[in-house]
Design an enzyme around this catalytic site. Sequence first.
Site, short mmCIF file in Angstrom:
data_model
loop_
_atom_site.label_atom_id
_atom_site.label_comp_id
_atom_site.label_asym_id
_atom_site.label_seq_id
_atom_site.Cartn_x
_atom_site.Cartn_y
_atom_site.Cartn_z
N HIS A 73 0.84 -1.19 0.00
CA HIS A 73 0.00 0.00 0.00
C HIS A 73 0.88 1.25 0.00
CE1 HIS A 73 -3.37 -2.61 1.88
NE2 HIS A 73 -3.52 -2.53 0.57
N GLU A 124 1.69 3.37 3.04
CA GLU A 124 2.39 2.64 4.10
C GLU A 124 3.88 2.53 3.80
OE1 GLU A 124 0.20 -1.03 4.56
OE2 GLU A 124 -1.69 0.02 4.90
N HIS A 169 2.71 -4.20 6.86
CA HIS A 169 1.76 -3.13 6.59
C HIS A 169 1.73 -2.20 7.81
CE1 HIS A 169 -0.45 -4.81 2.99
NE2 HIS A 169 0.22 -5.87 3.39
N GLU A 177 0.96 -5.61 11.06
CA GLU A 177 0.51 -4.22 11.02
C GLU A 177 1.35 -3.42 12.02
OE1 GLU A 177 -1.62 -2.97 8.96
OE2 GLU A 177 -2.77 -4.69 8.18
#
Length: 400
Positions: free
Chosen positions: A165, A168, A311, A370
């Site tokens: 992404h 990110e 991420h 994450e």
Amino acid sequence: MTFSYVTQHNDTWFRIARRYGVSTSALFCCNPRLREHAYIYPGQIIQIPLHPEAGYVIQAGDTLPDIAWRLQISPGCLTAANPGVDPLSPCVGQTIKLPAGDGAEIVDTKREYGYVELMEDIRCLRTKYPFLQVKTIGQSVLGRDIPAIRLGSGPKRMHFNGSFHANEWITTLLLMKFIEQYAHAYDHRQLLRGRNVTELFAQTSLWVVPLVNPDGVELVHTGAVPDPVQHKQLVRWNHGSLDFTGWKANIRGVDLNDQFPAYWEEEKQRRAADGPGPRDYTGAHALSEPEARAMADFTSEHDFDMVIAFHTQGQEIYWNYRDMEPPASESIAKRFAKASRYRAIKLHASDAGYKDWFILQFRRPGFTVEAGIGVNPLPLSQFRSAYDDVIGLMLEALVI
């Protein structure tokens, strides 16, 4: 005193400041009308303050990385301060600029990080650590190379990746700093956070793809290219906004982590995005985007034993997929949680991600981490705490 500079493609405030050895605050002082502008577009005329750097006369056998190492200057900063100078074959007798010394580390974690910085740092790291293996696994929509870096030569096959992404992009910085510290510890036969890196190199082959989505990351940093067709299209996909800092997708408005053939049709229905945009559009079909195809081909070619996709944000570790994961996945996730202080979460109602596809295809442990906490994009002020968490997790992965 100042001099005029005509901005170029891929310029940002950080990149211009680094190139001329000045601070961004000094640039803003000289360009008060542009201070509030997030992006710089090619053809703008800005003022740059004069900065009397020290000089160095190139001697026979010199390279810019060697000079940087001797003088405790970042190789990236030295290269950026001397555009047009061949880093590996500078002309003997040529005088180069020496920006202020900031230590011998290559990966600068105090500035925004994009494709330009990545490729520059990879070049410097390869010079400093010749044992690093670098290959291109494919190209982005706009033809940018997607590099992969290998550390170690052991039989255990591991893979980390970042920046699926675009907003990110700090995950690329996390991975590149780990590569640098891991390579340094191996080169100097030192421990890294208590781990014997020499043994890890002999046991494990780690392939890292630091930046899966180069076009999207550059869009976040530089804004829409002022090409009449592309600019208009990207702004329309971005709901009329010129601010692309929240953009997750690739340059065609496709979310690359919704691209994999793991119940892709169900993910498409769940997302319900009717076309390209900053997030959630799954594409025309699975693996429609070259970046996703490159990752799938690369993963299949190397037959990894375990993969981790990094991420942001949430400080969570996802380890399961439709009960297809091997029994060891949950216990591994708990080890990662202990090493990072993150939570191991059994995730539901999510398909078509890279981790999902890996588990479905290979029935081996795959994880999504994450990193950090807050909102995307994470500010650089969170880098240190996020890195302190994930480096323990990365090293734990190499000993499992």
